[in-house]
Design a protein around this motif. Structure first.
Motif, mmCIF file in Angstrom:
data_model
loop_
_atom_site.group_PDB
_atom_site.id
_atom_site.type_symbol
_atom_site.label_atom_id
_atom_site.label_comp_id
_atom_site.label_asym_id
_atom_site.label_seq_id
_atom_site.Cartn_x
_atom_site.Cartn_y
_atom_site.Cartn_z
ATOM 1 N N TYR A 59 0.832 -1.210 0.000
ATOM 2 C CA TYR A 59 0.000 0.000 0.000
ATOM 3 C C TYR A 59 0.865 1.257 0.000
ATOM 4 O O TYR A 59 0.601 2.225 -0.702
ATOM 5 C CB TYR A 59 -0.906 0.039 1.233
ATOM 6 C CG TYR A 59 -1.975 -1.013 1.244
ATOM 7 C CD1 TYR A 59 -2.839 -1.162 0.164
ATOM 8 C CD2 TYR A 59 -2.124 -1.856 2.336
ATOM 9 C CE1 TYR A 59 -3.820 -2.144 0.173
ATOM 10 C CE2 TYR A 59 -3.094 -2.841 2.357
ATOM 11 C CZ TYR A 59 -3.935 -2.981 1.276
ATOM 12 O OH TYR A 59 -4.894 -3.944 1.295
ATOM 13 N N SER A 60 1.874 1.212 0.854
ATOM 14 C CA SER A 60 2.756 2.362 0.985
ATOM 15 C C SER A 60 3.531 2.606 -0.319
ATOM 16 O O SER A 60 3.708 3.750 -0.753
ATOM 17 C CB SER A 60 3.699 2.136 2.166
ATOM 18 O OG SER A 60 4.801 2.990 2.080
ATOM 19 N N GLU A 63 1.173 4.118 -2.837
ATOM 20 C CA GLU A 63 0.965 5.530 -2.531
ATOM 21 C C GLU A 63 2.106 6.394 -3.082
ATOM 22 O O GLU A 63 1.876 7.416 -3.704
ATOM 23 C CB GLU A 63 0.908 5.684 -1.016
ATOM 24 C CG GLU A 63 -0.068 6.723 -0.530
ATOM 25 C CD GLU A 63 -0.235 6.579 0.969
ATOM 26 O OE1 GLU A 63 0.458 7.307 1.689
ATOM 27 O OE2 GLU A 63 -1.033 5.712 1.411
ATOM 28 N N TYR A 86 -12.215 -5.718 2.378
ATOM 29 C CA TYR A 86 -11.679 -4.438 2.835
ATOM 30 C C TYR A 86 -10.350 -4.111 2.157
ATOM 31 O O TYR A 86 -10.130 -3.005 1.690
ATOM 32 C CB TYR A 86 -11.498 -4.460 4.358
ATOM 33 C CG TYR A 86 -10.684 -3.305 4.887
ATOM 34 C CD1 TYR A 86 -11.237 -2.019 4.973
ATOM 35 C CD2 TYR A 86 -9.355 -3.480 5.278
ATOM 36 C CE1 TYR A 86 -10.481 -0.950 5.432
ATOM 37 C CE2 TYR A 86 -8.601 -2.418 5.739
ATOM 38 C CZ TYR A 86 -9.169 -1.162 5.811
ATOM 39 O OH TYR A 86 -8.412 -0.106 6.262
ATOM 40 N N ASP A 87 -9.481 -5.116 2.067
ATOM 41 C CA ASP A 87 -8.163 -4.899 1.466
ATOM 42 C C ASP A 87 -8.277 -4.574 -0.007
ATOM 43 O O ASP A 87 -7.527 -3.772 -0.542
ATOM 44 C CB ASP A 87 -7.291 -6.141 1.640
ATOM 45 C CG ASP A 87 -6.923 -6.352 3.092
ATOM 46 O OD1 ASP A 87 -6.465 -5.372 3.711
ATOM 47 O OD2 ASP A 87 -7.117 -7.450 3.601
ATOM 48 N N LYS A 88 -9.236 -5.235 -0.646
ATOM 49 C CA LYS A 88 -9.448 -5.026 -2.069
ATOM 50 C C LYS A 88 -9.855 -3.565 -2.316
ATOM 51 O O LYS A 88 -9.286 -2.877 -3.160
ATOM 52 C CB LYS A 88 -10.551 -5.972 -2.547
ATOM 53 C CG LYS A 88 -10.801 -5.932 -4.014
ATOM 54 C CD LYS A 88 -11.716 -7.081 -4.389
ATOM 55 C CE LYS A 88 -12.120 -6.972 -5.842
ATOM 56 N NZ LYS A 88 -12.914 -8.114 -6.257
ATOM 57 N N VAL A 89 -10.810 -3.114 -1.512
ATOM 58 C CA VAL A 89 -11.303 -1.740 -1.663
ATOM 59 C C VAL A 89 -10.179 -0.749 -1.381
ATOM 60 O O VAL A 89 -9.975 0.211 -2.120
ATOM 61 C CB VAL A 89 -12.499 -1.492 -0.709
ATOM 62 C CG1 VAL A 89 -12.879 -0.024 -0.702
ATOM 63 C CG2 VAL A 89 -13.680 -2.347 -1.132
ATOM 64 N N LYS A 90 -9.411 -1.047 -0.337
ATOM 65 C CA LYS A 90 -8.311 -0.145 0.039
ATOM 66 C C LYS A 90 -7.307 -0.008 -1.111
ATOM 67 O O LYS A 90 -6.866 1.083 -1.434
ATOM 68 C CB LYS A 90 -7.619 -0.702 1.287
ATOM 69 C CG LYS A 90 -6.704 0.287 1.977
ATOM 70 C CD LYS A 90 -6.169 -0.305 3.273
ATOM 71 C CE LYS A 90 -4.942 0.458 3.724
ATOM 72 N NZ LYS A 90 -4.218 -0.250 4.786
ATOM 73 N N GLY A 91 -6.975 -1.132 -1.739
ATOM 74 C CA GLY A 91 -6.026 -1.113 -2.849
ATOM 75 C C GLY A 91 -6.555 -0.329 -4.036
ATOM 76 O O GLY A 91 -5.851 0.487 -4.624
ATOM 77 N N GLU A 93 -8.906 1.969 -4.023
ATOM 78 C CA GLU A 93 -9.040 3.388 -3.694
ATOM 79 C C GLU A 93 -7.695 4.100 -3.743
ATOM 80 O O GLU A 93 -7.609 5.271 -4.051
ATOM 81 C CB GLU A 93 -9.679 3.563 -2.311
ATOM 82 C CG GLU A 93 -11.187 3.499 -2.388
ATOM 83 C CD GLU A 93 -11.842 3.697 -1.047
ATOM 84 O OE1 GLU A 93 -11.115 3.755 -0.035
ATOM 85 O OE2 GLU A 93 -13.076 3.787 -1.024
ATOM 86 N N ALA A 94 -6.653 3.362 -3.424
ATOM 87 C CA ALA A 94 -5.317 3.961 -3.430
ATOM 88 C C ALA A 94 -4.764 4.101 -4.851
ATOM 89 O O ALA A 94 -3.673 4.592 -5.049
ATOM 90 C CB ALA A 94 -4.370 3.125 -2.572
ATOM 91 N N TYR A 99 -6.727 -6.151 -9.081
ATOM 92 C CA TYR A 99 -6.427 -6.838 -7.850
ATOM 93 C C TYR A 99 -6.504 -8.324 -8.107
ATOM 94 O O TYR A 99 -7.494 -8.799 -8.646
ATOM 95 C CB TYR A 99 -7.513 -6.433 -6.854
ATOM 96 C CG TYR A 99 -7.165 -6.645 -5.426
ATOM 97 C CD1 TYR A 99 -7.320 -7.900 -4.854
ATOM 98 C CD2 TYR A 99 -6.685 -5.596 -4.661
ATOM 99 C CE1 TYR A 99 -6.989 -8.090 -3.536
ATOM 100 C CE2 TYR A 99 -6.365 -5.783 -3.339
ATOM 101 C CZ TYR A 99 -6.521 -7.027 -2.782
ATOM 102 O OH TYR A 99 -6.192 -7.219 -1.475
#
Ligand code: CA
Length: 222
Positions: A59-60, A63, A86-91, A93-94, A99
């Protein structure tokens, strides 16, 4: 060129092997540091990014890729063992383009890689930049001013494209050098001035759109 950032050697080698047998060129990196070194040498067409990595996680890394002008356009597919929604959405969105959850079939993997590359190259082809009556079509490699076509060399075109992509912002000579001529270019910032001069001449009246910001660099459109 496709970069595979994955700390598990077996998976990394399998990904590279699969990509190479499908006709892509691919390189593997085990962590963020190796990826950054590779990015300085060559910008890839796509990055496959594992989330769970030692040190800096996926993720970092994603970013920071999206923050840098040089790398923000590179499509990224997150590859991970995590299955949570949750992880899928986070990725996504970033800024990830797709995925894939491990384990996955190699056919599916290749299909997704191809789909993302197709989607991203289409966007690039269709892209048209405008500044007043000056238009630049990235895919067609054409520049028009008031419906008159302007012939430019490759570097002049890339220079104009870079300024137009950053319309209203002052770009320093060093930024322009890095972006248009590449990290490793050994020339001087004067190269930029020379190219801006010929670019202005070729653009004629539209050349006035390119403003010299003294002691800093160049800007198009305010
Ligand atoms: Ca991992």
């Amino acid at each position: 060129m496709i970069y595979c950032v994955e700390d598990e050697k077996n998976i990394r080698e399998l990904l590279i092997y699969t990509l190479e047998t499908t006709g892509f060129s691919a390189k593997g990196m085990a962590n963020a540091k190796e990826l950054r070194t590779a990015l300085k040498e060559e910008l890839p067409d796509l990055i496959l990014l594992d989330i769970m990595l030692p040190g800096e996680d996926g993720y970092s890394i994603l970013e920071s890729l999206k923050l840098s002008r040089d790398t923000r356009g590179i499509p990224v597919i997150m590859v991970t063992a995590k299955e949570a929604e949750y992880d899928k959405v986070k990725g996504l969105e970033a800024g990830a383009d797709d995925y894939i959850t491990k384990p996955f079939g190699m056919m599916e993997f290749v299909a997704r890689v191809k789909a993302v590359l197709r989607r991203c190259s289409k966007q690039e082809d269709d892209k048209e930049l405008r500044c007043g009556d000056l238009s630049l079509s990235v895919g067609k490699h054409k520049v028009r001013w008031n419906d008159t076509s302007v012939e430019l060399t490759r570097k002049e075109f890339e220079l104009l494209q870079y300024l137009m992509e950053n319309k209203g912002l002052v770009m320093s000579r060093n930024q322009i050098l890095c972006h248009v001529w590449g990290y490793d270019f050994d020339g001087e910032t004067r190269t930029v001035d020379v190219h801006v001069r010929t670019l202005r001449q070729k653009l004629g009246e539209a050349g006035n759109l390119i403003e010299t910001v003294r002691g800093v660099g160049y800007r198009i459109g305010v």
